[in-house]
Design a protein around this motif. Structure first.
Motif, PDB file in Angstrom:
ATOM      1  N   PHE A 283      16.475 106.158  37.542  1.00 40.94           N
ATOM      2  CA  PHE A 283      17.121 106.406  36.252  1.00 40.94           C
ATOM      3  C   PHE A 283      18.615 106.068  36.321  1.00 40.94           C
ATOM      4  O   PHE A 283      19.144 105.319  35.500  1.00 40.94           O
ATOM      5  CB  PHE A 283      16.910 107.882  35.892  1.00 40.94           C
ATOM      6  N   TYR A 284      19.298 106.619  37.319  1.00 41.03           N
ATOM      7  CA  TYR A 284      20.737 106.371  37.427  1.00 41.03           C
ATOM      8  C   TYR A 284      21.044 104.957  37.912  1.00 41.03           C
ATOM      9  O   TYR A 284      22.052 104.363  37.508  1.00 41.03           O
ATOM     10  CB  TYR A 284      21.373 107.403  38.352  1.00 41.03           C
ATOM     11  N   GLU A 285      20.183 104.417  38.758  1.00 38.07           N
ATOM     12  CA  GLU A 285      20.415 103.049  39.229  1.00 38.07           C
ATOM     13  C   GLU A 285      20.371 102.058  38.066  1.00 38.07           C
ATOM     14  O   GLU A 285      21.248 101.189  37.940  1.00 38.07           O
ATOM     15  CB  GLU A 285      19.368 102.683  40.272  1.00 38.07           C
ATOM     16  N   ALA A 286      19.353 102.207  37.202  1.00 43.13           N
ATOM     17  CA  ALA A 286      19.259 101.314  36.048  1.00 43.13           C
ATOM     18  C   ALA A 286      20.449 101.509  35.106  1.00 43.13           C
ATOM     19  O   ALA A 286      20.972 100.547  34.530  1.00 43.13           O
ATOM     20  CB  ALA A 286      17.945 101.552  35.306  1.00 43.13           C
ATOM     21  N   THR A 287      20.871 102.764  34.939  1.00 40.91           N
ATOM     22  CA  THR A 287      22.022 103.052  34.079  1.00 40.91           C
ATOM     23  C   THR A 287      23.282 102.362  34.609  1.00 40.91           C
ATOM     24  O   THR A 287      24.031 101.726  33.860  1.00 40.91           O
ATOM     25  CB  THR A 287      22.252 104.574  34.000  1.00 40.91           C
ATOM     26  N   GLU A 288      23.515 102.493  35.904  1.00 38.57           N
ATOM     27  CA  GLU A 288      24.729 101.927  36.487  1.00 38.57           C
ATOM     28  C   GLU A 288      24.700 100.406  36.489  1.00 38.57           C
ATOM     29  O   GLU A 288      25.730  99.747  36.268  1.00 38.57           O
ATOM     30  CB  GLU A 288      24.902 102.492  37.894  1.00 38.57           C
ATOM     31  N   GLU A 289      23.496  99.827  36.735  1.00 38.82           N
ATOM     32  CA  GLU A 289      23.390  98.367  36.678  1.00 38.82           C
ATOM     33  C   GLU A 289      23.718  97.852  35.280  1.00 38.82           C
ATOM     34  O   GLU A 289      24.408  96.838  35.113  1.00 38.82           O
ATOM     35  CB  GLU A 289      21.987  97.924  37.084  1.00 38.82           C
ATOM     36  N   THR A 290      23.195  98.549  34.280  1.00 40.85           N
ATOM     37  CA  THR A 290      23.465  98.142  32.904  1.00 40.85           C
ATOM     38  C   THR A 290      24.950  98.271  32.583  1.00 40.85           C
ATOM     39  O   THR A 290      25.550  97.380  31.966  1.00 40.85           O
ATOM     40  CB  THR A 290      22.643  98.996  31.926  1.00 40.85           C
ATOM     41  N   TRP A 291      25.556  99.373  33.015  1.00 46.78           N
ATOM     42  CA  TRP A 291      26.980  99.581  32.755  1.00 46.78           C
ATOM     43  C   TRP A 291      27.825  98.508  33.438  1.00 46.78           C
ATOM     44  O   TRP A 291      28.786  97.986  32.856  1.00 46.78           O
ATOM     45  CB  TRP A 291      27.385 100.977  33.214  1.00 46.78           C
ATOM     46  N   GLU A 292      27.477  98.175  34.681  1.00 48.12           N
ATOM     47  CA  GLU A 292      28.227  97.139  35.390  1.00 48.12           C
ATOM     48  C   GLU A 292      28.100  95.794  34.679  1.00 48.12           C
ATOM     49  O   GLU A 292      29.060  95.011  34.625  1.00 48.12           O
ATOM     50  CB  GLU A 292      27.741  97.051  36.828  1.00 48.12           C
ATOM     51  N   THR A 293      26.922  95.517  34.136  1.00 44.37           N
ATOM     52  CA  THR A 293      26.738  94.279  33.378  1.00 44.37           C
ATOM     53  C   THR A 293      27.618  94.273  32.127  1.00 44.37           C
ATOM     54  O   THR A 293      28.227  93.260  31.782  1.00 44.37           O
ATOM     55  CB  THR A 293      25.256  94.130  32.982  1.00 44.37           C
ATOM     56  N   VAL A 294      27.683  95.429  31.453  1.00 47.28           N
ATOM     57  CA  VAL A 294      28.509  95.549  30.255  1.00 47.28           C
ATOM     58  C   VAL A 294      29.977  95.305  30.600  1.00 47.28           C
ATOM     59  O   VAL A 294      30.676  94.526  29.941  1.00 47.28           O
ATOM     60  CB  VAL A 294      28.326  96.941  29.627  1.00 47.28           C
ATOM     61  N   VAL A 295      30.462  95.990  31.625  1.00 44.75           N
ATOM     62  CA  VAL A 295      31.876  95.895  31.990  1.00 44.75           C
ATOM     63  C   VAL A 295      32.232  94.475  32.426  1.00 44.75           C
ATOM     64  O   VAL A 295      33.327  93.964  32.132  1.00 44.75           O
ATOM     65  CB  VAL A 295      32.210  96.918  33.095  1.00 44.75           C
ATOM     66  N   ALA A 296      31.297  93.832  33.131  1.00 45.58           N
ATOM     67  CA  ALA A 296      31.565  92.485  33.633  1.00 45.58           C
ATOM     68  C   ALA A 296      31.344  91.407  32.588  1.00 45.58           C
ATOM     69  O   ALA A 296      31.602  90.229  32.852  1.00 45.58           O
ATOM     70  CB  ALA A 296      30.683  92.208  34.846  1.00 45.58           C
ATOM     71  N   GLY A 297      30.873  91.790  31.406  1.00 40.56           N
ATOM     72  CA  GLY A 297      30.593  90.799  30.376  1.00 40.56           C
ATOM     73  C   GLY A 297      29.438  89.899  30.756  1.00 40.56           C
ATOM     74  O   GLY A 297      29.481  88.684  30.524  1.00 40.56           O
ATOM     75  N   GLY A 298      28.381  90.485  31.345  1.00 41.56           N
ATOM     76  CA  GLY A 298      27.244  89.718  31.843  1.00 41.56           C
ATOM     77  C   GLY A 298      26.372  89.150  30.746  1.00 41.56           C
ATOM     78  O   GLY A 298      26.709  89.212  29.557  1.00 41.56           O
ATOM     79  N   PRO A 299      25.195  88.613  31.140  1.00 39.28           N
ATOM     80  CA  PRO A 299      24.297  87.957  30.160  1.00 39.28           C
ATOM     81  C   PRO A 299      23.819  88.942  29.112  1.00 39.28           C
ATOM     82  O   PRO A 299      23.645  90.129  29.361  1.00 39.28           O
ATOM     83  CB  PRO A 299      23.139  87.457  31.035  1.00 39.28           C
ATOM     84  N   ARG A 300      23.579  88.409  27.907  1.00 41.78           N
ATOM     85  CA  ARG A 300      23.155  89.247  26.783  1.00 41.78           C
ATOM     86  C   ARG A 300      21.946  88.601  26.124  1.00 41.78           C
ATOM     87  O   ARG A 300      21.754  87.388  26.170  1.00 41.78           O
ATOM     88  CB  ARG A 300      24.306  89.404  25.778  1.00 41.78           C
ATOM     89  N   ASP A 301      21.125  89.451  25.504  1.00 45.94           N
ATOM     90  CA  ASP A 301      19.944  88.939  24.822  1.00 45.94           C
ATOM     91  C   ASP A 301      20.327  88.440  23.430  1.00 45.94           C
ATOM     92  O   ASP A 301      21.498  88.517  23.033  1.00 45.94           O
ATOM     93  CB  ASP A 301      18.846  90.019  24.773  1.00 45.94           C
ATOM     94  N   PRO A 302      19.355  87.898  22.657  1.00 45.60           N
ATOM     95  CA  PRO A 302      19.704  87.349  21.333  1.00 45.60           C
ATOM     96  C   PRO A 302      20.341  88.355  20.388  1.00 45.60           C
ATOM     97  O   PRO A 302      21.025  87.967  19.446  1.00 45.60           O
ATOM     98  CB  PRO A 302      18.345  86.866  20.793  1.00 45.60           C
ATOM     99  N   THR A 303      20.130  89.652  20.621  1.00 38.38           N
ATOM    100  CA  THR A 303      20.759  90.658  19.750  1.00 38.38           C
ATOM    101  C   THR A 303      22.153  91.034  20.223  1.00 38.38           C
ATOM    102  O   THR A 303      22.814  91.853  19.605  1.00 38.38           O
ATOM    103  CB  THR A 303      19.901  91.935  19.699  1.00 38.38           C
ATOM    104  N   GLY A 304      22.595  90.436  21.338  1.00 40.10           N
ATOM    105  CA  GLY A 304      23.924  90.761  21.859  1.00 40.10           C
ATOM    106  C   GLY A 304      23.937  91.897  22.853  1.00 40.10           C
ATOM    107  O   GLY A 304      25.004  92.302  23.321  1.00 40.10           O
ATOM    108  N   ARG A 305      22.775  92.427  23.223  1.00 40.02           N
ATOM    109  CA  ARG A 305      22.711  93.539  24.158  1.00 40.02           C
ATOM    110  C   ARG A 305      22.647  93.022  25.589  1.00 40.02           C
ATOM    111  O   ARG A 305      22.129  91.929  25.848  1.00 40.02           O
ATOM    112  CB  ARG A 305      21.495  94.420  23.866  1.00 40.02           C
TER     113      ARG A 305
END
Length: 517
Positions: A283-305
């Motif tokens: 649960f926390y690993e997925a949360t932190e991976e997602t947050w790191e992607t957000v902060v780093a401006g990583g890849p996004r899906d067609p909706t911008g997520r």
């Protein structure tokens, strides 16, 4: 709209919250909501500015850090954790126009938002906004809210998603109808609005494009809403397991060995500990991976997520009872001195108040948890819980598990007796197929069977049952697999469970007289 609330400056600002929640727990149960003065304690700890934009004086926390706070509160009381979790809901309001948000936070960043978004109700389009009327359910925390939201159908966006209309408490009537057993303290009453006009700038699409450009508002909004509720289950499961461990070390009333002295109990506790920790870790690993992607401006899906591996965490789709300790009968657990008596309406043990009644595990207990978080100021990596000495002993004890002695109790229900004459044979054939498959299950040794259709006539929903099967079974998952045959064996287009039911009584064999001497 709200007065700015000074933030508590202590080594761990959540300590005051945990203390107050533990002390006031019986009051939550009695009043069926979290009182406003307790909400003020939540505010002082920073829970409600944790999702307020920085530009409006907020202190937005990375999701994992906020989730860890809610988990700690939920381990003390599930209802308090549930209500506190809505401190994250201001991420929705980031979709309001900036001018509206400036007005919303004019008196400070500690704004409490609660909503009853469903069922979505039609609204009349009027000049400058919408005329709103209707009734909405499950508005958790509404009695302590500064603003309230309701779901309306008018003005849907291009994707067909409904709007949320934001209202002041004076525009809304709270229908006091939250009379339940589990989660009594959430105050999840209905909201009623009768013709209030809501300006268009005070409406937004839940999960819509934010007008604030800060990292927290680029995090997936609707999945975050699922996470803050799922993490309540983690806290409640932790408390349940701690309660089961504590109860296992106490002698029973019948003089039987302590549960802690039984290998099957230690194994079950170890398995529950492993399940809970693995779910929590992912649960926390997925949360932190997602947050790191957000902060780093990583890849996004067609909706911008953000596009992240393992999203959404599966814990958000699993009830907390799955990992809440061995299935120990509540009648076998002595009362805990840390739990308060239930109110008259609650016909269940005190610890059950922390979980929704539809998902309650019998060992769910709002007792102080035996693990603590260490501070992690430099990152949002969530700290790991420490094993209690009791749990460590249970898990590490070297013992060869003995088979479980299981009495499978089988009965027929009214559907069987309602079948037209001659159609009962299909049920009997299905029953015999089930018996054959049960005998063939690996790890099952059938010791004997008994049928009583002479002294038990008619449907048997409980004791006495119609027939019995005694077996030694290797473990609880195998017991569950045997019971599951009533789902998998077909009788026509239905499962066998439509006509019959099974219940497993798990125990241990008594010693032979010679061995006892």
């Amino acid at each position: 709209m709200t007065q700015a609330t000074p933030i508590t400056r202590s080594p761990d600002p959540i300590d005051d919250v945990l203390t107050v929640v533990a002390e006031r727990q019986p009051e939550f149960e009695e009043k069926r909501h979290i009182p406003r003065d307790v909400i003020e304690v939540f505010k002082r700890a920073g829970l409600y500015r944790a999702s307020t934009p920085k530009r409006f004086g907020g202190d937005p926390l990375p999701p994992a850090r906020f989730l860890a706070l809610i988990e700690r509160i939920s381990a003390v009381d599930g209802s308090a954790g549930w209500v506190a979790s809505f401190g994250s809901s201001l991420v929705y309001l980031a979709a309001l126009p900036l001018e509206t948000q400036a007005e919303l936070y004019a008196d400070g960043p500690d704004v409490v938002f609660a909503g009853g978004l469903f069922p979505v109700q039609p609204a009349e389009r009027v000049e400058g906004g919408y005329r709103v009327r209707g009734r909405w359910r499950f508005a958790s925390g509404c009695t302590g809210a500064d603003v309230l939201g309701v779901g309306i159908k008018a003005g849907e966006d291009a994707t067909g998603r409904p709007l949320t209309a934001v209202l002041r408490p004076g525009q809304v009537r709270i229908a006091d109808n939250w009379n339940v057993v589990g989660m009594r303290g959430t105050g999840s009453h209905d909201l009623v609005v009768d013709g209030a006009v809501v300006p268009e700038e005070w409406t937004f699409v839940r999960g819509g494009e934010p007008t604030v450009d800060e990292p927290l508002y680029r995090y997936p909004t609707v999945p975050y809403a699922a996470q803050v509720l799922a993490v309540v289950g983690l806290g409640v499961a932790r408390a349940a397991l701690d309660q089961a461990i504590a109860a296992g070390g106490r002698a029973g009333y019948t003089g039987a060995p302590r549960p802690a002295d039984r290998a099957t109990y230690r194994i079950a506790v170890g398995q529950a500990e492993a399940q809970l920790r693995s779910a929590r870790a992912f649960f926390y690993e997925a949360t932190e991976e997602t947050w790191e992607t957000v902060v780093a401006g990583g890849p996004r899906d067609p909706t911008g997520r953000p596009v992240c591996c393992g999203w959404p965490p599966p814990i958000s789709r699993r009830p907390p009872s799955r990992s809440s300790g061995p299935r120990t009968s509540s009648a076998a657990l002595p009362p805990s001195p840390t739990t308060a008596p239930c109110s008259a309406i609650c016909a269940t043990p005190p610890w059950s108040r922390s979980t929704p009644s539809s998902r309650r595990a019998c060992t769910t207990a709002p007792v102080p948890c035996s693990w603590a978080f260490s501070p992690s100021p430099a990152s949002c990596r969530t700290p790991r819980p420490q094993l209690t000495s009791q749990a460590r002993n249970f898990i590490m004890t070297d013992a060869t598990p003995a088979p479980l002695r299981v009495l499978f109790c089988i009965g027929v229900n009214q559907n069987f007796f309602d079948l037209p004459t001659g159609q009962g044979k299909a049920v009997w054939d299905g029953f015999m197929t089930m018996l054959t498959q049960l005998r063939e299950l690996p790890g099952v040794t059938v010791l004997g069977t008994m049928d009583d259709d002479q002294h038990m006539v008619g449907p048997s929903g409980s004791w006495p049952w119609t027939s019995y099967l005694l077996a030694d079974v290797v473990d609880q998952p195998t017991v569950a697999a045997a019971c599951n045959l009533f789902r998998t064996v077909q009788v026509g287009e239905h499962g066998l469970w439509r006509y019959m039911q099974i219940e497993a009584r798990i125990g241990r064999p008594l010693p032979e007289p010679e061995a006892a001497r």
